[in-house]
Design an enzyme around this catalytic site. Structure first.
Site, short mmCIF file in Angstrom:
data_model
loop_
_atom_site.label_atom_id
_atom_site.label_comp_id
_atom_site.label_asym_id
_atom_site.label_seq_id
_atom_site.Cartn_x
_atom_site.Cartn_y
_atom_site.Cartn_z
N HIS A 343 0.79 -1.19 0.17
CA HIS A 343 -0.10 -0.03 -0.06
C HIS A 343 0.91 1.14 -0.08
O HIS A 343 1.90 1.25 0.76
CB HIS A 343 -0.88 -0.15 1.19
CG HIS A 343 -2.01 -0.98 1.08
ND1 HIS A 343 -3.06 -1.01 2.04
CD2 HIS A 343 -2.07 -2.15 0.29
CE1 HIS A 343 -3.83 -1.98 1.66
NE2 HIS A 343 -3.37 -2.77 0.63
N ASP A 396 -1.92 -6.45 5.94
CA ASP A 396 -1.46 -7.96 6.11
C ASP A 396 -0.55 -8.46 6.99
O ASP A 396 -0.35 -9.70 7.20
CB ASP A 396 -0.75 -8.12 4.60
CG ASP A 396 -1.49 -7.67 3.46
OD1 ASP A 396 -2.89 -7.87 3.67
OD2 ASP A 396 -1.17 -7.40 2.16
#
Length: 493
Positions: A343, A396
């Site tokens: 990201h 994550d």
């Protein structure tokens, strides 16, 4: 379109001059976007020798490989600005919701557009929990899988199976406008399917978990929260007054809330692509589950939820914190892949995950991979290679929490997909009720293949061979290999 005079500066439009024809087109700009169909009016005669497959006379097409800058929906649901570290559900910052809300309350927000009143939430929660019970036939369905079947394979199949019970949810049987009319009857039907899917998602997931453990299935209990019921169904072995640990229950609820939606990511787009053909909601969700599980089986990267699993596998491969510098250098040389750093800039969910992890580790003990994860985080954030590319750790890393809670790695993608059902449903409902009706998603292509060719009989063909030009030679083993060496009479074609 096609006006000879250009509008004055400050006009909310785009002036496009087509040098092929000398015409100027004024394209309106609405919400900082232009309509791709406006370019269809920009027609020109085919150039000498131009391929007819270009269809130049039919208007200009917009090429956007991978939808890198194409908006396909007007949405009111989730707003993300990765560079600024912003993630909002219906305008509410994710940081506030994670502290004050619950997964089911946030589900109501995402689907219906506003935070519920106390009465509205009680009704919604009670309906979801009431509809968590699965038909008894589901036991036989899950038992039909191999003992080592991947849980995501079971979930994909289970959602399709679930749709077979509800013919009232199938537009093919009840009419194509079943969910698009927007009247009372249509909305009641839609809401019932939404509640069923949210309620039964945890039950199906728990069944997929227990069948691999060789355990009997558990009927959803009453009086527990959404995640409390989920943990109960996975873990209860007949103990009296069994209650999941409240810290784990809360942690799972927070992670479910964080995973509930992520705008038009790949899986949500898959739901809408499928849903635009007006299939039943169960089929559309099954396709999304399949997308979430359709990547490399050999390393179990059941993306996007499989990113959690990929992170853990990466950390296991690194081992101790002192091995991090060598791993970082291997990544920069493209010899290794750095998972969990995808990201752009700062994902606000990562801070919530870290706080949740601390609370979980207090009762489970710290995961031995935590120090490796933090050393990797610190090294990457100080390295110009990652800083210049604005690559920051993303959510994550919640795989460490799942691991600490005792979930097997191949179950991580299920823990992603169960809450994401909410986001998929929110986007699907919005599309069904959008102004102007549902438009089937039918992307155009730019055809660059062969022009018209005449058929050549098989005996007159020249073989075309080579990599990507012909089928690969497959290797056989076991019975196939032995059969190929045996003598027998072939059947005539």
């Amino acid at each position: 379109m096609g006006k000879p005079l250009d509008p004055p500066p400050g006009t909310n439009s785009l002036s496009v001059r087509d040098n092929r024809t000398g015409k100027t087109y004024n394209v309106p700009i609405v919400d900082n976007s232009i309509s791709a169909t406006d370019f269809k009016a920009m027609r020109a005669p085919s150039a000498p020798g131009e391929r007819p497959e270009n269809e130049t006379e039919k208007g200009l097409r917009v090429s956007d490989k991978g939808f890198l800058n194409t908006a396909v929906m007007r949405s009111e649901i989730t707003y993300i600005d990765g560079d600024a570290g912003i993630l909002r559900y219906r305008g509410y910052p994710i940081e506030q919701l994670a502290v004050h809300s619950s997964h089911l309350e946030t589900a109501y927000l995402l689907i219906y557009g506003s935070l519920p009143s106390k009465t509205q939430f009680q009704t919604f929660r009670d309906e979801v929990m009431h509809h968590s019970v699965i038909h008894s036939d589901a036991e036989q369905f899950f038992r039909s899988f191999r003992y080592d079947a991947h849980p995501m394979a079971m979930m994909v199949s289970a959602l399709s199976y679930l749709g077979s019970y509800y013919s009232e949810a199938n537009p093919s049987l009840r009419g194509q406008t079943l969910f698009t009319k927007g009247d009372h009857e249509s909305l009641v039907n839609m809401d019932k399917q939404i509640i069923r899917l949210i309620g039964k998602a945890t039950t199906l997931a728990a069944m997929a978990y227990r069948v691999r453990q060789g355990r009997e299935f558990v009927t959803p209990p009453t009086g527990l929260s959404y995640t409390g019921s989920f943990l109960y169904q996975m873990d209860h072995l007949g103990q009296e007054d069994f209650r999941p640990n409240p810290v784990l229950e809360k942690a799972l609820d927070v992670l479910f809330l964080l995973h509930a939606d992520h705008e038009l990511n790949a899986s949500a787009t898959t739901v809408l692509q499928t849903g635009s053909s007006l299939v039943d909601p169960y089929s559309a969700r099954a396709v999304a589950w399949y997308y979430s599980s359709s990547f490399d089986w050999s390393v179990s990267k059941w993306m996007p939820g499989g990113a959690n699993e990929a992170v853990i596998r990466m950390l296991v491969s690194i081992g101790k914190p002192e091995n991090v510098p060598a791993f970082i250098e291997a990544v920069k040389k493209r010899e290794k892949v750095l998972s969990g750093f995808g990201h752009r800039w700062s994902d606000p969910r990562s801070f919530i995950v870290r706080k949740t992890a601390d609370e979980v580790f207090k009762i489970t003990g710290k995961d031995e991979l935590l120090e490796t994860a933090m050393a990797l985080h610190d090294a990457a954030m100080k390295d110009e290679y990652f800083v210049s590319r604005k690559l920051a750790p993303n959510v994550d890393f919640c795989g460490l929490i799942y691991r600490a809670m005792g979930f097997p790695m191949d179950y991580f993608p299920v823990l992603f997909a169960v809450p994401r059902v909410v986001g998929w449903l929110a986007h699907w409902r919005q599309m069904m009720l959008q102004e102007g009706g549902v438009k089937i998603w039918r992307p155009r292509q730019i055809f660059v293949g062969a022009g018209k060719r005449d058929y050549v009989p098989m005996d007159a063909r020249t073989p075309v061979e080579g990599l990507k030009k012909s089928p690969s030679v497959l290797e056989h083993s076991g019975i196939s290999k032995r059969t190929s060496l045996a003598s027998f009479k072939h059947a005539k074609l």
